[in-house]
Design an enzyme around this catalytic site. Structure first.
Site, PDB file in Angstrom:
ATOM      1  N   CYS A 152      -9.353  -7.829  10.120  1.00 28.34           N
ATOM      2  CA  CYS A 152      -8.297  -6.892  10.516  1.00 28.34           C
ATOM      3  C   CYS A 152      -8.907  -5.656  11.166  1.00 28.34           C
ATOM      4  CB  CYS A 152      -7.478  -6.506   9.291  1.00 28.34           C
ATOM      5  SG  CYS A 152      -5.989  -5.546   9.687  1.00 28.34           S
ATOM      6  N   CYS A 153      -9.972  -5.116  10.559  1.00 24.26           N
ATOM      7  CA  CYS A 153     -10.647  -3.952  11.142  1.00 24.26           C
ATOM      8  C   CYS A 153     -11.283  -4.291  12.485  1.00 24.26           C
ATOM      9  CB  CYS A 153     -11.722  -3.434  10.182  1.00 24.26           C
ATOM     10  SG  CYS A 153     -11.092  -2.562   8.737  1.00 24.26           S
ATOM     11  N   CYS A 163      -5.955   3.513   7.329  1.00 27.33           N
ATOM     12  CA  CYS A 163      -4.666   2.831   7.416  1.00 27.33           C
ATOM     13  C   CYS A 163      -3.957   2.885   6.064  1.00 27.33           C
ATOM     14  CB  CYS A 163      -4.869   1.382   7.849  1.00 27.33           C
ATOM     15  SG  CYS A 163      -5.501   1.202   9.523  1.00 27.33           S
ATOM     16  N   CYS A 182      -4.590   0.269   3.225  1.00 29.77           N
ATOM     17  CA  CYS A 182      -5.961   0.164   2.729  1.00 29.77           C
ATOM     18  C   CYS A 182      -6.510   1.481   2.198  1.00 29.77           C
ATOM     19  CB  CYS A 182      -6.887  -0.355   3.833  1.00 29.77           C
ATOM     20  SG  CYS A 182      -6.379  -1.942   4.525  1.00 29.77           S
ATOM     21  N   CYS A 211     -15.204   0.398   7.858  1.00 29.27           N
ATOM     22  CA  CYS A 211     -14.325  -0.405   8.711  1.00 29.27           C
ATOM     23  C   CYS A 211     -15.109  -1.221   9.719  1.00 29.27           C
ATOM     24  CB  CYS A 211     -13.333   0.498   9.429  1.00 29.27           C
ATOM     25  SG  CYS A 211     -14.097   1.681  10.563  1.00 29.27           S
TER      26      CYS A 211
END
Length: 237
Positions: free
Chosen positions: A123-124, A206, A209, A231
């Site tokens: 995702c990062c 985010c 997270c 990240c």
């Protein structure tokens, strides 16, 4: 300080001497914007506490500096509110919100819902690392608000660093600053800041997270349910 340092012309001894010649953060910023010019340096800002300090310092050196925020689409509403405040306070800054190539819906359709839970590194990579690669592709250097006391992984940092991931030079004016230094500057200069800092969020990323922290681990609230502390933007690979 006058040398033009690039990733491809990097000489360890030369850069070591240059790092030793840095007297303070302000001198370093003036060197950075004088040396690399308008088109070859960018500040990638998360709009955390360190970010507010650097924005204020940069504005004193380069009022129309380019500032890029990696807009994952998952940030807190308080973060977007702060960005609007910064735009009003520093009207000449070129502030860009860089979005990923995949929308959240496209990411969900391709990788499944809530990828940040199942595969946070991916995702990062999609929402932060790849967009920053695009931003930095035409630059020689970038400015970062990293500090040595944020985490053990950052203790090796210098003012001027060779960035192996993005193949350019990374400038870190605040590496020697403490958390107290950051907040002293914010209060003395009456800077706006993310109101989540007043709710035990020292490091803000985010929303899915990021959790509040109730100890001295400044990054303890990031990816708290995973063996993950970065990240990926500041890892060598």
């Amino acid at each position: 300080m006058s040398e033009l340092i690039t990733f491809n012309t990097w000489q360890e001894e030369e850069v070591s001497n240059l790092n030793q010649s840095v007297k303070d953060y302000f001198q370093l910023l003036k060197w950075t914007y004088t040396t690399y010019g308008d088109e070859d340096v960018v500040y990638a800002c998360s709009f955390g506490a360190e970010g507010m300090v650097l924005i204020d310092l940069i504005y004193k050196v380069k009022k129309d500096a380019r500032i890029v925020f990696l807009d994952t689409g998952l940030h807190f509403k308080e973060t977007y509110k702060l960005i609007d405040q910064v735009k009003s306070r520093y009207p000449k800054l070129k502030i860009e919100l860089k979005k990923p190539n995949l929308t959240l819906l496209e990411q969900k359709n391709q990788y499944g819902d809530e990828l940040w839970k199942s595969r946070p590194d991916l995702c990062c990579q999609i929402r932060k690392v790849e967009p920053l690669k695009e931003v930095l592709s035409d630059n020689l250097a970038w400015v970062s608000g990293l500090r040595k006391d944020q985490s053990p992984a950052r203790k090796h940092l210098q003012f001027i660093n060779k960035d192996e991931k993005f193949k350019l030079v990374k400038i870190c004016p605040l590496i020697e600053w403490t958390w107290d230094d950051v907040w002293t500057y914010i209060h003395l200069n009456n800077l706006p800041y993310n109101e989540l800092h007043d709710k035990n969020y020292p490091s803000i990323g985010c929303e899915p997270c990021t959790q509040p922290v109730f100890d001295d681990n400044l990054r303890g609230g990031r990816w708290s349910n995973h063996e993950k502390t970065e990240c990926g933007l500041h890892l060598d690979k």
